[in-house]
Design a protein around this motif. Structure first.
Motif, mmCIF file in Angstrom:
data_model
loop_
_atom_site.group_PDB
_atom_site.id
_atom_site.type_symbol
_atom_site.label_atom_id
_atom_site.label_comp_id
_atom_site.label_asym_id
_atom_site.label_seq_id
_atom_site.Cartn_x
_atom_site.Cartn_y
_atom_site.Cartn_z
ATOM 1 N N GLY A 116 0.833 -1.227 0.004
ATOM 2 C CA GLY A 116 0.028 0.104 -0.078
ATOM 3 C C GLY A 116 0.919 1.210 -0.086
ATOM 4 N N ARG A 117 0.276 2.219 0.405
ATOM 5 C CA ARG A 117 1.144 3.629 0.131
ATOM 6 C C ARG A 117 1.874 3.783 1.407
ATOM 7 N N PHE A 118 3.336 4.069 1.376
ATOM 8 C CA PHE A 118 3.960 4.543 2.315
ATOM 9 C C PHE A 118 3.823 5.770 3.391
ATOM 10 N N ASP A 119 3.228 5.415 4.598
ATOM 11 C CA ASP A 119 2.911 6.681 5.511
ATOM 12 C C ASP A 119 3.931 6.732 6.366
ATOM 13 N N THR A 120 4.281 7.964 6.814
ATOM 14 C CA THR A 120 5.247 8.338 7.905
ATOM 15 C C THR A 120 4.866 7.397 9.308
ATOM 16 N N LEU A 121 5.807 6.786 9.732
ATOM 17 C CA LEU A 121 5.676 6.324 11.178
ATOM 18 C C LEU A 121 6.410 7.101 12.147
ATOM 19 N N ALA A 122 7.365 7.578 11.747
ATOM 20 C CA ALA A 122 8.075 8.585 12.657
ATOM 21 C C ALA A 122 8.851 9.430 12.095
ATOM 22 N N GLU A 123 8.963 10.578 12.493
ATOM 23 C CA GLU A 123 10.106 11.465 12.038
ATOM 24 C C GLU A 123 11.107 11.467 13.135
ATOM 25 N N THR A 124 12.355 10.893 12.774
ATOM 26 C CA THR A 124 13.411 10.923 13.890
ATOM 27 C C THR A 124 14.275 11.919 13.941
ATOM 28 N N GLU A 125 14.318 12.116 15.441
ATOM 29 C CA GLU A 125 15.334 13.440 15.678
ATOM 30 C C GLU A 125 16.766 12.844 15.953
ATOM 31 N N GLY A 126 17.408 13.969 15.607
ATOM 32 C CA GLY A 126 18.950 13.589 16.087
ATOM 33 C C GLY A 126 19.271 13.360 17.432
ATOM 34 N N PRO A 127 20.538 13.013 17.919
ATOM 35 C CA PRO A 127 21.711 12.944 16.706
ATOM 36 C C PRO A 127 21.534 11.639 16.002
ATOM 37 N N GLY A 128 22.161 11.728 14.608
ATOM 38 C CA GLY A 128 22.099 10.508 13.944
ATOM 39 C C GLY A 128 21.020 10.488 12.806
ATOM 40 N N VAL A 129 20.758 9.543 11.934
ATOM 41 C CA VAL A 129 19.952 9.447 10.889
ATOM 42 C C VAL A 129 19.538 7.924 11.189
ATOM 43 N N PRO A 130 18.518 7.536 10.520
ATOM 44 C CA PRO A 130 17.889 6.087 10.850
ATOM 45 C C PRO A 130 18.767 5.328 9.804
ATOM 46 N N ASP A 131 19.297 4.401 10.135
ATOM 47 C CA ASP A 131 19.907 3.250 9.045
ATOM 48 C C ASP A 131 19.144 1.857 9.012
ATOM 49 N N GLY A 132 20.172 0.817 9.366
ATOM 50 C CA GLY A 132 19.728 -0.348 9.285
ATOM 51 C C GLY A 132 18.554 -0.823 10.379
ATOM 52 N N LEU A 133 17.614 -1.809 10.217
ATOM 53 C CA LEU A 133 16.536 -2.112 11.348
ATOM 54 C C LEU A 133 16.396 -3.439 11.454
ATOM 55 N N ALA A 134 15.776 -3.687 12.619
ATOM 56 C CA ALA A 134 15.419 -5.162 12.687
ATOM 57 C C ALA A 134 13.891 -4.947 13.245
ATOM 58 N N VAL A 135 12.936 -5.961 13.121
ATOM 59 C CA VAL A 135 11.689 -5.921 13.721
ATOM 60 C C VAL A 135 11.588 -7.028 14.798
ATOM 61 N N ASP A 136 10.854 -6.808 16.108
ATOM 62 C CA ASP A 136 10.728 -7.925 16.987
ATOM 63 C C ASP A 136 9.411 -8.428 16.960
ATOM 64 N N VAL A 137 9.178 -9.655 17.671
ATOM 65 C CA VAL A 137 8.125 -10.076 17.622
ATOM 66 C C VAL A 137 6.782 -9.353 18.263
ATOM 67 N N ASP A 138 7.346 -8.379 19.003
ATOM 68 C CA ASP A 138 6.341 -7.530 19.760
ATOM 69 C C ASP A 138 5.857 -6.470 18.962
ATOM 70 N N GLY A 139 6.285 -6.067 17.743
ATOM 71 C CA GLY A 139 6.066 -5.376 16.781
ATOM 72 C C GLY A 139 6.745 -4.011 16.979
ATOM 73 N N CYS A 140 8.203 -4.068 17.527
ATOM 74 C CA CYS A 140 8.830 -2.772 17.549
ATOM 75 C C CYS A 140 9.940 -2.852 16.586
ATOM 76 N N LEU A 141 10.267 -1.614 16.170
ATOM 77 C CA LEU A 141 11.587 -1.614 15.321
ATOM 78 C C LEU A 141 12.966 -1.244 16.008
ATOM 79 N N TRP A 142 13.743 -2.012 15.668
ATOM 80 C CA TRP A 142 15.120 -1.535 16.252
ATOM 81 C C TRP A 142 16.081 -0.868 15.245
ATOM 82 N N VAL A 143 16.288 0.595 15.412
ATOM 83 C CA VAL A 143 16.870 1.204 14.480
ATOM 84 C C VAL A 143 18.312 1.909 14.874
#
Length: 292
Positions: free
Chosen positions: A186-213
């Motif tokens: 479907g359409r990509f919608d914004t989940l979160a605008e990340t604030e610094g420091p740093g920029v979002p790079d690679g990620l993993a998803v856990d079984v609880d539905g959370c993203l580790w970024v």
């Protein structure tokens, strides 16, 4: 407001002072090894974490990500020019979708049906030049989403109904409805605008539905809940954590980069380029091998 948990039980899984941009970690179910790449170093690392033995394959061009194959030896690979296979130390190009010298493939991951998804970007990170590609290993790859900047970390929730994507230099985490049989979004919608420091790079998803970024330039990995709130932080002793993956032992493995750091910065962060591991109290959504 959700409290933010700090995960401080961090250790070094693979010590490295040679990898330039460590990225794309994945566990190989055929061997149990941790597999990761050095994008600019054009290398694929395979680490036996029980023995400490490391195997290094040098590739003939930049390599953004690899994934184990389900029924063949070697790996599927997203490399500078497109998609191919790495086996017996050799790269075989199959789908040269990016012949332009200013473009390259970046991070990638395999979905539940064994298709390989990978982002591509302009080498100067020009806005709007980033794309998300899907490849089944047989048909030509297709561009599913365009108009991005630096598409990076990918993942799916445990129910296989949502796909996530990080666009690093837009400082955005996206979500889209996912239809696994057809591989449609479907359409990509914004989940979160990340604030610094740093920029979002690679990620993993856990079984609880959370993203580790991994926050590249931010010295931490953040845990975002399904609503986009930060609920956890893993402090990392290097400036540029780059990606992460859950291992079969349930722990989170975190790659990092040395690229662009001055000698003074490297002296302050001598473990830059290494792989770290941390206990999280959860487990990851299983990552599948490539089906072709």
């Amino acid at each position: 407001m959700a409290s933010v948990r700090t995960y401080s039980d961090l250790d070094v899984a693979v010590r490295s002072d040679t990898s330039d941009v460590g990225e794309g970690p994945v566990f190989d179910p055929r061997t149990g090894r941790l597999v990761w790449v050095d994008i600019y170093g054009c290398k694929v690392f395979e680490d036996d974490l029980s023995s400490g033995r490391q195997t290094v394959t040098e590739v003939s061009m930049m390599v953004g990500a690899v994934a184990p194959r389900a029924d063949h030896e070697g790996f599927v690979a997203a490399v500078a020019d497109g998609f191919g296979f790495i086996a017996d130390g050799e790269l075989k190009m199959v789908d040269q979708v990016l012949p332009e010298p200013n473009l390259r493939m970046n991070d990638g991951k395999v979905d539940s049906r064994g298709r390989f998804w990978a982002g591509s970007n302009d080498l100067e990170f020009a806005s709007g030049q980033g794309r998300l590609h899907r490849w089944d290993g047989e048909s030509p790859s297709v561009v599913v989403v365009g108009g991005l900047v630096l598409p990076n970390g990918l993942g799916w929730n445990a129910e296989d109904t949502v796909m996530y994507l990080a666009d690093s230099y837009a400082n955005l985490l996206y979500r889209a409805d996912f239809h696994p049989e057809a591989g449609d979004l479907g359409r990509f919608d914004t989940l979160a605008e990340t604030e610094g420091p740093g920029v979002p790079d690679g990620l993993a998803v856990d079984v609880d539905g959370c993203l580790w970024v991994a926050m590249h330039g931010g010295r931490e990995v953040r845990r975002y809940d399904p609503t986009g709130r930060v609920v956890g932080v893993v402090p990392v002793p290097v400036l540029q954590p780059s990606s992460c993956v859950f291992g079969p032992d349930g722990r989170l493995y975190i790659t990092s980069a040395r690229n662009g750091l001055s000698p003074e910065a490297l002296a302050r962060s001598p473990l830059s380029g290494s792989v770290f591991v941390v206990e999280t109290g959860t487990t990851g959504v299983p990552v599948q091998p490539f089906r072709a």
